[in-house]
Design an enzyme around this catalytic site. Structure first.
Site, PDB file in Angstrom:
ATOM      1  N   VAL A   1       0.825  -1.202   0.000  1.00 49.05           N
ATOM      2  CA  VAL A   1       0.000   0.000   0.000  1.00 49.05           C
ATOM      3  C   VAL A   1       0.864   1.259   0.000  1.00 49.05           C
ATOM      4  O   VAL A   1       0.561   2.216  -0.719  1.00 49.05           O
ATOM      5  CB  VAL A   1      -0.977  -0.006   1.204  1.00 49.05           C
ATOM      6  CG1 VAL A   1      -1.704   1.323   1.335  1.00 49.05           C
ATOM      7  CG2 VAL A   1      -1.970  -1.155   1.066  1.00 49.05           C
ATOM      8  N   GLU A   2       1.933   1.253   0.762  1.00 51.82           N
ATOM      9  CA  GLU A   2       2.773   2.452   0.889  1.00 51.82           C
ATOM     10  C   GLU A   2       3.563   2.764  -0.380  1.00 51.82           C
ATOM     11  O   GLU A   2       3.637   3.918  -0.790  1.00 51.82           O
ATOM     12  CB  GLU A   2       3.749   2.316   2.065  1.00 51.82           C
ATOM     13  CG  GLU A   2       3.104   2.481   3.416  1.00 51.82           C
ATOM     14  CD  GLU A   2       2.738   3.920   3.759  1.00 51.82           C
ATOM     15  OE1 GLU A   2       2.728   4.794   2.869  1.00 51.82           O
ATOM     16  OE2 GLU A   2       2.443   4.178   4.928  1.00 51.82           O
TER      17      GLU A   2
END
Length: 184
Positions: free
Chosen positions: A50-51
Site C-alpha cells: 500500500v505504501e
C-alpha cells in the site's frame, strides 16, 4: 478432464493472475524483519504494498521515503530510540527501511495494546492524531472512528492486501504440501 483437475488448473491460473497484481518482492527481508519484531509477515507485506508498491526509491508528496514510506523525522526517532545510526540516504535501502519500518510498526502496536487497526491508523496519520481520536475511549479504533478519509482508505487497503497475500502466498503452499503428502 475431470472436474477436480479443471478446478485445480483454474485455481492455479487465478493465483498466478493475482500475483501479477499483488507482487511480493523482498520476501526474505520482510520475513527476517517481521520475525525479529514479532510482526505478521503478511501485515508487513501488505503495508509495503500500500505504501510504495514495493518501490524502494519511492518518495511521497510529503517526503516519506522508501518501501515503508518513513518520514525522515520518524525514522530518525526510531533509529535513535533503538541505538541505530540514522543515515537518511539509507532510507532507500530495502534492508534499512524495512528494519526501521518494522521497529516503528511494532512500537505502535505496543502503544495501542495490540490493536493493529489503531497502529495502522497511527502509521498513516501519526500517533498524536490517533491518540486524539481515542481520547477517553481506550485503545481500540473502529473504522468509523477514523476521521481522515485517506487514513480510513489506507487501513482498509492494508487489511485487504493482508488477506490477499495470506491466501495467494500461503494457501497454495499449504495446498501443495497437502497434495504432495497424498492428503485432501
Amino acid at each position: 478432464m475431470n472436474r477436480a483437475v479443471v478446478a485445480l488448473i483454474a485455481a492455479v491460473l487465478i493465483v498466478a493472475a493475482v500475483k501479477l497484481v499483488c507482487p511480493l518482492a523482498y520476501r526474505e527481508l520482510i520475513h527476517e524483519a517481521s520475525q525479529r519484531y514479532q510482526l505478521d509477515f503478511y501485515l508487513v507485506a501488505a503495508l509495503i504494498r500500500v505504501e510504495s508498491s514495493f518501490n524502494p526509491r519511492a518518495i511521497s508528496r510529503v517526503g516519506a521515503c522508501g518501501l515503508m514510506q518513513l518520514m525522515p523525522e520518524t525514522a530518525r526517532y526510531v533509529a535513535e530510540a533503538n541505538g541505530i545510526e540514522f543515515l537518511p540516504h539509507r532510507l532507500f535501502e530495502p534492508e534499512y527501511n524495512i528494519g526501521l519500518g518494522c521497529m516503528y510498526l511494532r512500537d505502535l502496536i505496543v502503544r495501542y495494546q495490540g490493536d493493529e487497526r489503531s497502529a495502522l491508523a497511527a502509521y498513516n496519520a501519526g500517533p498524536q492524531v490517533v491518540d486524539t481520536w481515542l481520547k477517553g475511549r481506550g485503545t481500540y479504533l473502529d473504522m468509523g472512528e477514523i476521521q481522515f478519509r485517506e487514513t480510513r482508505e489506507f487501513v482498509r487497503k492494508v487489511e485487504l492486501y493482508r488477506k490477499v497475500y495470506r491466501v495467494v502466498y500461503f494457501l497454495p503452499l499449504r495446498l501443495g504440501s497437502i497434495l504432495w503428502k497424498g492428503g485432501l
